[in-house]
Design a protein around this motif. Structure first.
Motif, short mmCIF file in Angstrom:
data_model
loop_
_atom_site.label_atom_id
_atom_site.label_comp_id
_atom_site.label_asym_id
_atom_site.label_seq_id
_atom_site.Cartn_x
_atom_site.Cartn_y
_atom_site.Cartn_z
N LEU A 1 32.80 18.50 -3.95
CA LEU A 1 31.62 18.64 -3.35
C LEU A 1 31.64 18.39 -1.77
O LEU A 1 31.13 19.09 -0.96
CB LEU A 1 30.36 18.14 -3.90
CG LEU A 1 29.02 18.50 -3.24
CD1 LEU A 1 28.63 19.71 -3.52
CD2 LEU A 1 27.97 17.38 -3.88
N LEU A 2 31.65 17.09 -1.55
CA LEU A 2 31.89 16.71 -0.35
C LEU A 2 32.82 17.42 0.84
O LEU A 2 32.58 17.82 1.93
CB LEU A 2 31.94 15.17 0.12
CG LEU A 2 30.99 14.20 -0.61
CD1 LEU A 2 31.48 12.85 -0.67
CD2 LEU A 2 29.72 14.28 0.27
N HIS A 3 34.06 17.70 0.30
CA HIS A 3 35.06 18.42 1.06
C HIS A 3 34.71 19.96 1.25
O HIS A 3 34.90 20.30 2.29
CB HIS A 3 36.29 18.05 0.38
CG HIS A 3 37.33 19.04 1.04
ND1 HIS A 3 37.88 18.91 2.26
CD2 HIS A 3 38.07 20.13 0.61
CE1 HIS A 3 38.79 19.91 2.68
NE2 HIS A 3 38.86 20.58 1.67
N GLY A 4 34.08 20.31 0.21
CA GLY A 4 33.79 21.67 0.16
C GLY A 4 32.58 21.96 1.06
O GLY A 4 32.67 23.03 1.95
N VAL A 5 31.59 21.15 1.04
CA VAL A 5 30.37 21.45 1.82
C VAL A 5 30.28 20.98 3.15
O VAL A 5 29.73 21.53 4.06
CB VAL A 5 29.29 20.98 0.90
CG1 VAL A 5 27.91 21.15 1.61
CG2 VAL A 5 29.08 21.68 -0.53
N SER A 6 30.79 19.67 3.07
CA SER A 6 30.50 18.92 4.54
C SER A 6 31.95 18.20 4.64
O SER A 6 32.15 16.92 4.49
CB SER A 6 29.35 18.00 4.56
OG SER A 6 29.33 17.48 5.70
N PRO A 7 33.10 18.70 4.93
CA PRO A 7 34.29 18.20 5.19
C PRO A 7 34.28 16.79 5.96
O PRO A 7 35.19 16.24 5.97
CB PRO A 7 35.58 19.27 5.70
CG PRO A 7 34.28 19.84 6.24
CD PRO A 7 33.08 20.35 5.62
N ARG A 8 33.37 16.85 7.26
CA ARG A 8 33.29 15.88 8.07
C ARG A 8 33.14 14.34 7.30
O ARG A 8 33.43 13.40 7.71
CB ARG A 8 32.20 16.07 9.05
CG ARG A 8 32.74 17.44 9.85
CD ARG A 8 33.90 17.10 10.83
NE ARG A 8 34.34 18.27 11.51
CZ ARG A 8 35.29 18.78 12.33
NH1 ARG A 8 36.20 17.64 12.27
NH2 ARG A 8 35.52 19.77 13.11
N VAL A 9 32.18 14.53 6.18
CA VAL A 9 32.01 13.41 5.47
C VAL A 9 32.90 13.43 4.27
O VAL A 9 32.33 12.49 3.39
CB VAL A 9 30.51 13.37 5.28
CG1 VAL A 9 29.96 13.05 6.68
CG2 VAL A 9 30.06 14.37 4.38
N ALA A 10 33.72 13.82 4.18
CA ALA A 10 34.65 13.95 2.88
C ALA A 10 34.94 12.58 2.37
O ALA A 10 35.13 12.32 1.11
CB ALA A 10 35.66 14.82 2.98
N THR A 11 35.42 11.92 3.26
CA THR A 11 36.09 10.40 2.98
C THR A 11 34.80 9.49 2.59
O THR A 11 35.20 8.60 1.92
CB THR A 11 36.68 9.84 4.28
OG1 THR A 11 35.71 9.71 5.17
CG2 THR A 11 37.84 10.65 4.51
N ALA A 12 33.49 9.90 2.68
CA ALA A 12 32.81 9.20 2.00
C ALA A 12 32.82 9.08 0.48
O ALA A 12 32.09 8.00 -0.30
CB ALA A 12 31.34 9.61 2.20
#
Length: 535
Positions: free
Chosen positions: A452-463
């Motif tokens: 979800l994080l990578h697909g929707v908001s990749p800038r915060v994927a590492t969260a």
């Protein structure tokens, strides 16, 4: 930091130009990762005194624990020997091995990220075109690792000072020492490979070898005197004997190893071109052998899957072998029994212990899923995904290959863990394998968050690492601290049936599976609609 200082004496100021700027840049880039690693590690250590006080509240109970550990080789292999019955010494015994290993993993990730990762992506070449010295990137990486380990040491020393200032300082410095040994080790490994992924894998393999050597040595002796223990940096942390007549001279081993390895890394770094390595990658075949995006994903991740698989199988065997010994160790201790029952259910102690170990392996498997899913993020930000997607490969097919490896790999890991547990325990594999497979929906939920994080908001994927770390902390420390059930229920693992021994409940399993499907679906939909990022 000692290794860096050693190398600085042999280099001119031009070789280190821009180091300060690179350090600030590295700390800014890692402003989320470093606090998470340091915070989880420190909380694990600092929670131990109160936990152990609740378990072994009297001097007689603690002395009895020490006597039992002297004859329990399987638990010594996992945790190490105990040298004193004070709360401080028991804290160093219970948390030392794992705190040192976590510091090592944090350090190797930092160093590889700011050295080989930067070269592999091409960013280092652009940076080096400016006013940046030849050895500045390596210096900045080691200084960043030193800052992270120094903060960890300060938190541990300050938090445990009530158990004895000298022991707290020794323990904090020892954990930081393990971190810096593996930071400089990673700096050497990064000179030999062109791949950051391989550099991380090789250094992690060396850490695994250090753990195995320490475990073999500790199972053979009850005082840490085995040669195998002394070969391992993790064994040095044990033999520092924090809170038990500290051996301060052992800190010289950490300093010496960091200095020598740091000097070797600096020498090697000065003898190669940016982006090159001493062991260059072998050229591929004249004609490509990968016909699909899924095959490419498997080719990229097969080494990681193999490494995790071996680790889970071995961990299962070790935990299975500990089962009878753990029951003997708990004995009539009602507090210890209660913790195992909170982790593993209200069934018999043996089943509760097995369920607790299965749950712990499930928590670790969630880390694998996050790492595997975020390989998508790494391929995209490094620019390697764009040429693939420029051909007749849709985003869904590209992502599906990595997601199959991630989620399917978690099934393989839990099956191997169950097989290992059954082999180690010497009992029928059926109930244990079923217990391991029940963990999968919760593992997939954590993986779904990463998608979800990578697909929707990749800038915060590492969260996603922060989510996985929080879940790990809740599952690991929560039951021992007797936190409210509402806190335990924040983790998806808190809703799973406690198997083996407990009743199978299909409702939570199906709900968690549905949640995972929704998270993955939304994440993939977001990936299809947004632009591909390039860094």
């Amino acid at each position: 930091m000692t290794a860096t200082a050693f190398a600085l004496r042999g280099t001119g100021s031009r070789q280190l130009a821009g180091t300060g700027t690179l350090v600030r840049f590295a700390l800014r880039r890692d402003r989320a990762m470093i606090p998470i690693w340091v915070g989880v590690n420190a909380l694990m250590v600092l929670s131990m005194p109160n936990t152990l006080k609740g378990l072994y509240g009297t001097a007689a109970e603690r002395a009895d624990l020490v006597r039992q550990m002297e004859t329990n080789a399987s638990l010594r292999a996992m945790i190490g020997p105990v040298f004193d019955d004070s709360l401080g010494a028991l804290t160093a015994w219970r948390a030392g091995v794992y705190a040192g290993a976590l510091a090592a993993v944090m350090s190797l990730l930092i160093v590889v990220r700011h050295t080989r990762d930067e070269e592999e992506s091409g960013r280092q070449e652009m940076i080096s075109a400016g006013m940046v010295g030849r050895r500045a990137p390596l210096t900045a990486a080691l200084l960043t690792a030193a800052v992270a380990n120094a903060v960890l040491a300060l938190l541990i020393a300050g938090g445990l000072a009530g158990q004895g200032a000298g022991g707290a300082l020794a323990f904090g410095l020892g954990i930081a020492g393990v971190g810096m040994v593996f930071a400089t080790m990673a700096a050497i490994v990064a000179q030999f490979t062109e791949s950051a992924r391989l550099a991380r894998g090789l250094t992690a393999g060396l850490l695994g070898a250090a753990f195995v050597l320490r475990a073999a040595g500790d199972s053979a002796t009850d005082d840490g005197s085995s040669v195998l223990t002394w070969v391992s940096p993790i064994g040095w942390l044990e033999n520092l004997r924090a809170f038990a007549d500290e051996r301060w001279w052992v800190l010289l081993l950490f300093a010496g190893a960091a200095v020598v390895q740091g000097a070797v890394a600096y020498e090697l770094a000065g003898r190669r071109d940016v982006g090159m390595s001493f062991l260059p990658s072998r050229p591929g075949p004249a004609e490509g052998r990968l016909g699909t995006a899924g095959a490419l994903a498997w080719r990229l991740q097969r080494g990681s899957v193999l490494g995790w698989s071996i680790g889970f199988l071995l961990a299962g065997v070790v935990y299975g072998g500990m089962t009878e010994g753990a029951a003997d160790l708990v004995g009539d201790n009602d507090n210890a029994r209660e913790i195992f029952q909170r982790m593993g259910g209200q069934s018999g102690l043996t089943d509760a212990f097995l369920a607790a170990m299965v749950g712990m392996l499930g928590l670790v498997a969630a880390l694998y899923v996050v790492a595997s899913v975020l390989r998508l993020h790494g391929e995209e930000t490094s620019g390697r995904a764009e040429p693939v997607l420029a051909n007749a490969v849709g985003r869904l097919r590209w992502a599906a290959g990595h997601l199959i490896v991630a989620f399917g790999g978690s099934v393989l890991l839990m099956l191997l863990a169950g097989l290992g547990l059954a082999l180690g325990y010497g009992k029928s594999a059926g109930p244990i394998l079923a217990a391991c497979l029940v963990q999968l929906p919760a593992i997939w939920v954590i993986g779904g968050v990463a998608v979800l994080l990578h697909g929707v908001s990749p800038r915060v994927a590492t969260a996603a690492w922060g989510v996985a770390g929080a879940v790990l902390l809740i599952g690991w420390v929560g039951p021992a601290l007797d936190v409210p059930q509402a806190v335990l229920d924040v983790s998806p693992f808190g809703h799973l049936p406690k198997l083996p021994g407990g009743e199978m409940e299909w409702g939570p399993v199906l709900v968690l599976t549905g949640v995972a499907v929704v998270l993955v679906g939304v994440g993939v939909a977001g990936l299809r609609r947004r632009d591909v990022i390039s860094g």
